[in-house]
Write a protein that holds these residues in place. Structure first.
Motif, PDB file in Angstrom:
ATOM      1  N   CYS A   1       6.638   5.696   1.421  1.00  0.00           N
ATOM      2  CA  CYS A   1       6.316   6.035   0.030  1.00  0.00           C
ATOM      3  C   CYS A   1       7.552   6.580  -0.679  1.00  0.00           C
ATOM      4  CB  CYS A   1       5.178   7.047  -0.019  1.00  0.00           C
ATOM      5  SG  CYS A   1       4.794   7.634  -1.683  1.00  0.00           S
ATOM      6  N   ARG A   2       8.273   7.478   0.009  1.00  0.00           N
ATOM      7  CA  ARG A   2       9.493   8.044  -0.556  1.00  0.00           C
ATOM      8  C   ARG A   2      10.540   6.949  -0.785  1.00  0.00           C
ATOM      9  NH1 ARG A   2      11.262  11.261   3.534  1.00  0.00           N
ATOM     10  NH2 ARG A   2       9.786  12.893   2.928  1.00  0.00           N
ATOM     11  N   ARG A   3      10.652   6.043   0.163  1.00  0.00           N
ATOM     12  CA  ARG A   3      11.620   4.939   0.055  1.00  0.00           C
ATOM     13  C   ARG A   3      11.323   4.071  -1.159  1.00  0.00           C
ATOM     14  NH1 ARG A   3      16.482   2.641   0.733  1.00  0.00           N
ATOM     15  NH2 ARG A   3      16.445   0.588   1.698  1.00  0.00           N
ATOM     16  N   TYR A   4      10.066   3.724  -1.346  1.00  0.00           N
ATOM     17  CA  TYR A   4       9.684   2.899  -2.489  1.00  0.00           C
ATOM     18  C   TYR A   4      10.033   3.584  -3.806  1.00  0.00           C
ATOM     19  CZ  TYR A   4       6.796   0.647  -5.992  1.00  0.00           C
ATOM     20  OH  TYR A   4       6.373   0.025  -7.149  1.00  0.00           O
ATOM     21  N   ARG A   5       9.681   4.849  -3.924  1.00  0.00           N
ATOM     22  CA  ARG A   5       9.887   5.553  -5.193  1.00  0.00           C
ATOM     23  C   ARG A   5      11.366   5.762  -5.490  1.00  0.00           C
ATOM     24  NH1 ARG A   5       4.745   9.817  -5.485  1.00  0.00           N
ATOM     25  NH2 ARG A   5       3.175   8.164  -5.435  1.00  0.00           N
ATOM     26  N   LYS A   6      12.163   5.986  -4.466  1.00  0.00           N
ATOM     27  CA  LYS A   6      13.596   6.134  -4.682  1.00  0.00           C
ATOM     28  C   LYS A   6      14.209   4.833  -5.186  1.00  0.00           C
ATOM     29  CE  LYS A   6      14.888   9.890  -1.514  1.00  0.00           C
ATOM     30  NZ  LYS A   6      15.672  10.254  -0.295  1.00  0.00           N
TER      31      LYS A   6
ATOM     32  N   GLU B   1      11.414  -1.779   6.662  1.00  0.00           N
ATOM     33  CA  GLU B   1      11.264  -0.541   7.436  1.00  0.00           C
ATOM     34  C   GLU B   1       9.892  -0.470   8.098  1.00  0.00           C
ATOM     35  OE1 GLU B   1      12.587   3.196   6.047  1.00  0.00           O
ATOM     36  OE2 GLU B   1      14.106   2.358   4.700  1.00  0.00           O
ATOM     37  N   LEU B   2       8.882  -1.014   7.437  1.00  0.00           N
ATOM     38  CA  LEU B   2       7.543  -1.038   8.018  1.00  0.00           C
ATOM     39  C   LEU B   2       7.545  -1.807   9.333  1.00  0.00           C
ATOM     40  CD1 LEU B   2       4.497  -0.486   7.891  1.00  0.00           C
ATOM     41  CD2 LEU B   2       4.271  -2.511   6.418  1.00  0.00           C
ATOM     42  N   ALA B   3       8.328  -2.876   9.402  1.00  0.00           N
ATOM     43  CA  ALA B   3       8.431  -3.645  10.649  1.00  0.00           C
ATOM     44  C   ALA B   3       8.918  -2.759  11.790  1.00  0.00           C
ATOM     45  CB  ALA B   3       9.373  -4.835  10.457  1.00  0.00           C
ATOM     46  N   GLY B   4       9.824  -1.840  11.496  1.00  0.00           N
ATOM     47  CA  GLY B   4      10.311  -0.924  12.516  1.00  0.00           C
ATOM     48  C   GLY B   4       9.209  -0.003  13.015  1.00  0.00           C
ATOM     49  N   PHE B   5       8.374   0.486  12.099  1.00  0.00           N
ATOM     50  CA  PHE B   5       7.257   1.341  12.512  1.00  0.00           C
ATOM     51  C   PHE B   5       6.222   0.543  13.312  1.00  0.00           C
ATOM     52  CE2 PHE B   5       8.845   4.136   9.084  1.00  0.00           C
ATOM     53  CZ  PHE B   5       8.779   5.362   9.730  1.00  0.00           C
ATOM     54  N   ILE B   6       5.994  -0.708  12.927  1.00  0.00           N
ATOM     55  CA  ILE B   6       5.070  -1.559  13.684  1.00  0.00           C
ATOM     56  C   ILE B   6       5.578  -1.742  15.108  1.00  0.00           C
ATOM     57  CG2 ILE B   6       4.270  -3.954  13.909  1.00  0.00           C
ATOM     58  CD1 ILE B   6       4.015  -3.975  10.824  1.00  0.00           C
ATOM     59  N   TRP B   7       6.872  -1.986  15.245  1.00  0.00           N
ATOM     60  CA  TRP B   7       7.481  -2.135  16.574  1.00  0.00           C
ATOM     61  C   TRP B   7       7.250  -0.879  17.410  1.00  0.00           C
ATOM     62  CZ3 TRP B   7      11.525   0.657  18.860  1.00  0.00           C
ATOM     63  CH2 TRP B   7      12.110   0.096  19.999  1.00  0.00           C
ATOM     64  N   ASP B   8       7.476   0.271  16.806  1.00  0.00           N
ATOM     65  CA  ASP B   8       7.368   1.542  17.520  1.00  0.00           C
ATOM     66  C   ASP B   8       5.916   1.870  17.860  1.00  0.00           C
ATOM     67  OD1 ASP B   8       8.166   3.931  18.659  1.00  0.00           O
ATOM     68  OD2 ASP B   8       8.180   5.020  16.767  1.00  0.00           O
ATOM     69  N   ILE B   9       5.023   1.792  16.877  1.00  0.00           N
ATOM     70  CA  ILE B   9       3.636   2.192  17.081  1.00  0.00           C
ATOM     71  C   ILE B   9       2.898   1.205  17.988  1.00  0.00           C
ATOM     72  CG2 ILE B   9       1.412   2.482  15.885  1.00  0.00           C
ATOM     73  CD1 ILE B   9       2.988   3.777  13.578  1.00  0.00           C
ATOM     74  N   GLY B  10       3.184  -0.079  17.822  1.00  0.00           N
ATOM     75  CA  GLY B  10       2.560  -1.067  18.695  1.00  0.00           C
ATOM     76  C   GLY B  10       2.936  -0.864  20.149  1.00  0.00           C
TER      77      GLY B  10
ATOM     78  N   ALA C   1       2.192   7.359  12.517  1.00  0.00           N
ATOM     79  CA  ALA C   1       1.647   6.644  11.361  1.00  0.00           C
ATOM     80  C   ALA C   1       1.807   7.473  10.089  1.00  0.00           C
ATOM     81  CB  ALA C   1       0.175   6.306  11.598  1.00  0.00           C
ATOM     82  N   TRP C   2       1.639   8.791  10.212  1.00  0.00           N
ATOM     83  CA  TRP C   2       1.842   9.671   9.061  1.00  0.00           C
ATOM     84  C   TRP C   2       3.318   9.688   8.660  1.00  0.00           C
ATOM     85  CZ3 TRP C   2      -0.312  11.498   5.028  1.00  0.00           C
ATOM     86  CH2 TRP C   2       0.248  12.568   4.327  1.00  0.00           C
ATOM     87  N   ASP C   3       4.214   9.711   9.643  1.00  0.00           N
ATOM     88  CA  ASP C   3       5.647   9.625   9.347  1.00  0.00           C
ATOM     89  C   ASP C   3       5.949   8.373   8.527  1.00  0.00           C
ATOM     90  OD1 ASP C   3       6.104  11.932  10.802  1.00  0.00           O
ATOM     91  OD2 ASP C   3       6.785  10.889  12.612  1.00  0.00           O
ATOM     92  N   ALA C   4       5.299   7.276   8.891  1.00  0.00           N
ATOM     93  CA  ALA C   4       5.511   6.014   8.172  1.00  0.00           C
ATOM     94  C   ALA C   4       5.063   6.143   6.722  1.00  0.00           C
ATOM     95  CB  ALA C   4       4.752   4.882   8.868  1.00  0.00           C
ATOM     96  N   GLN C   5       3.896   6.738   6.499  1.00  0.00           N
ATOM     97  CA  GLN C   5       3.413   6.906   5.129  1.00  0.00           C
ATOM     98  C   GLN C   5       4.394   7.702   4.283  1.00  0.00           C
ATOM     99  OE1 GLN C   5      -0.290   7.304   3.407  1.00  0.00           O
ATOM    100  NE2 GLN C   5      -1.440   7.353   5.317  1.00  0.00           N
ATOM    101  N   VAL C   6       4.808   8.846   4.803  1.00  0.00           N
ATOM    102  CA  VAL C   6       5.697   9.729   4.040  1.00  0.00           C
ATOM    103  C   VAL C   6       7.029   9.045   3.759  1.00  0.00           C
ATOM    104  CG1 VAL C   6       6.955  11.915   4.101  1.00  0.00           C
ATOM    105  CG2 VAL C   6       4.589  11.815   4.925  1.00  0.00           C
ATOM    106  N   ARG C   7       7.631   8.466   4.775  1.00  0.00           N
ATOM    107  CA  ARG C   7       8.950   7.867   4.623  1.00  0.00           C
ATOM    108  C   ARG C   7       8.919   6.646   3.699  1.00  0.00           C
ATOM    109  NH1 ARG C   7      14.000   7.486   6.960  1.00  0.00           N
ATOM    110  NH2 ARG C   7      14.925   5.403   6.901  1.00  0.00           N
TER     111      ARG C   7
ATOM    112  N   SER D   1       0.818  -1.218   0.000  1.00  0.00           N
ATOM    113  CA  SER D   1       0.000   0.000   0.000  1.00  0.00           C
ATOM    114  C   SER D   1       0.847   1.261   0.000  1.00  0.00           C
ATOM    115  CB  SER D   1      -0.941   0.009   1.207  1.00  0.00           C
ATOM    116  OG  SER D   1      -0.213   0.103   2.408  1.00  0.00           O
ATOM    117  N   TYR D   2       2.133   1.134   0.334  1.00  0.00           N
ATOM    118  CA  TYR D   2       2.997   2.317   0.409  1.00  0.00           C
ATOM    119  C   TYR D   2       3.579   2.702  -0.952  1.00  0.00           C
ATOM    120  CZ  TYR D   2       2.355   1.949   5.370  1.00  0.00           C
ATOM    121  OH  TYR D   2       1.775   1.915   6.618  1.00  0.00           O
ATOM    122  N   ARG D   3       3.142   2.029  -2.005  1.00  0.00           N
ATOM    123  CA  ARG D   3       3.501   2.461  -3.363  1.00  0.00           C
ATOM    124  C   ARG D   3       2.808   3.775  -3.703  1.00  0.00           C
ATOM    125  NH1 ARG D   3       1.088  -1.838  -6.992  1.00  0.00           N
ATOM    126  NH2 ARG D   3      -0.437  -1.815  -5.301  1.00  0.00           N
ATOM    127  N   HIS D   4       1.679   4.009  -3.062  1.00  0.00           N
ATOM    128  CA  HIS D   4       0.826   5.146  -3.414  1.00  0.00           C
ATOM    129  C   HIS D   4       1.201   6.397  -2.618  1.00  0.00           C
ATOM    130  CE1 HIS D   4      -1.447   2.117  -5.491  1.00  0.00           C
ATOM    131  NE2 HIS D   4      -1.675   1.461  -4.358  1.00  0.00           N
TER     132      HIS D   4
END
Length: 234
Positions: free
Chosen positions: A190-195, A213-222, A182-188, A156-159
């Motif tokens: 998406c940018r990572r994928y496109r780069k 990298e998403l796993a890292g955000f899951i760890w933090d947000i959870g 969660a917004w930080d995750a979206q921005v980062r 989903s982070y392709r978008h």
């Protein structure tokens, strides 16, 4: 998985007969309504088609029953605050959040997000020979079901980063620190994928990197979700 296979079987059947849906084949109401009214005009083709369509509807109804049962039970689960927190993220809805936490358990057992990444098997494998070190594909060690959910969420982070009405609804009642993360995750991500894609990496390679990298955000947000729900000390 059974629902996915049933849908793939029906799609293959239609394509083998030269039938293509002209709209967005996302199995939403419009698509399902079209399927319910479509006819080949041939008795045996219609019989086979309707059996495949009914199999999808049966699996869909089963998924709805299971999700309803989970929604009744999960609020009494010790990890429920983490379930709510993870749903603040794009690509992680209720069933995915429950599935991930059912496999991961207490996220505080991972002292660092890299430990979670390794446990999920999304870290690169390493090879050493003659004093040289190179990285290969991901290790795929650990829990395959949790890794599957993670990879599916990463797509989903392709978008372009945005807060849809559905995500906005899931944000209601959550602490601002979780919504912001969660917004930080979206921005980062998406940018990572496109780069990565711009550098010539294949889509699959880029998605796996995003999943790591998403796993890292899951760890933090959870963990944030559990901490926010814990009684504050006097």
């Amino acid at each position: 998985d059974e629902l996915k296979r049933a849908r793939q079987t029906l799609k293959a059947f239609l394509l083998s007969h030269g039938v293509r849906y002209v709209g967005v084949a996302n199995w939403g109401p419009a698509h399902r309504n079209w399927l319910s009214k479509f006819s080949f005009g041939n008795e045996w083709q219609d019989f086979a088609f309707n059996e495949l369509r009914r199999a999808i509807e049966d699996r869909f109804a089963q998924c709805q029953r299971l999700e309803s049962a989970m929604r009744d039970a999960v609020p009494r689960w010790g990890f429920y605050p983490a379930v709510l927190a993870l749903q603040s993220m794009r690509g992680i809805q209720f069933t995915a959040a429950v599935g991930l936490l059912s496999e991961l358990g207490d996220l505080s057992r991972f002292a660092h997000p890299r430990q979670l990444m390794a446990w999920l098997g999304v870290t690169p494998s390493e090879y050493s020979s003659g004093g040289k070190r190179r990285q290969g594909g991901i290790t795929k060690t650990g829990n395959s079901f949790a890794r599957k959910l993670l990879i599916e969420a990463a797509w989903s982070y392709r978008h372009t980063a945005k807060v849809s009405p559905e995500i906005q609804r899931r944000h209601e009642g959550l602490p601002k620190v979780i919504v912001d993360r969660a917004w930080d995750a979206q921005v980062r991500l998406c940018r990572r994928y496109r780069k990565l894609v711009a550098r010539g990496k294949s889509t699959n390679v880029a998605i796996v990197a995003v999943a790591r990298e998403l796993a890292g955000f899951i760890w933090d947000i959870g963990r944030l979700g559990m901490a926010q729900a814990s009684p504050r000390s006097e």
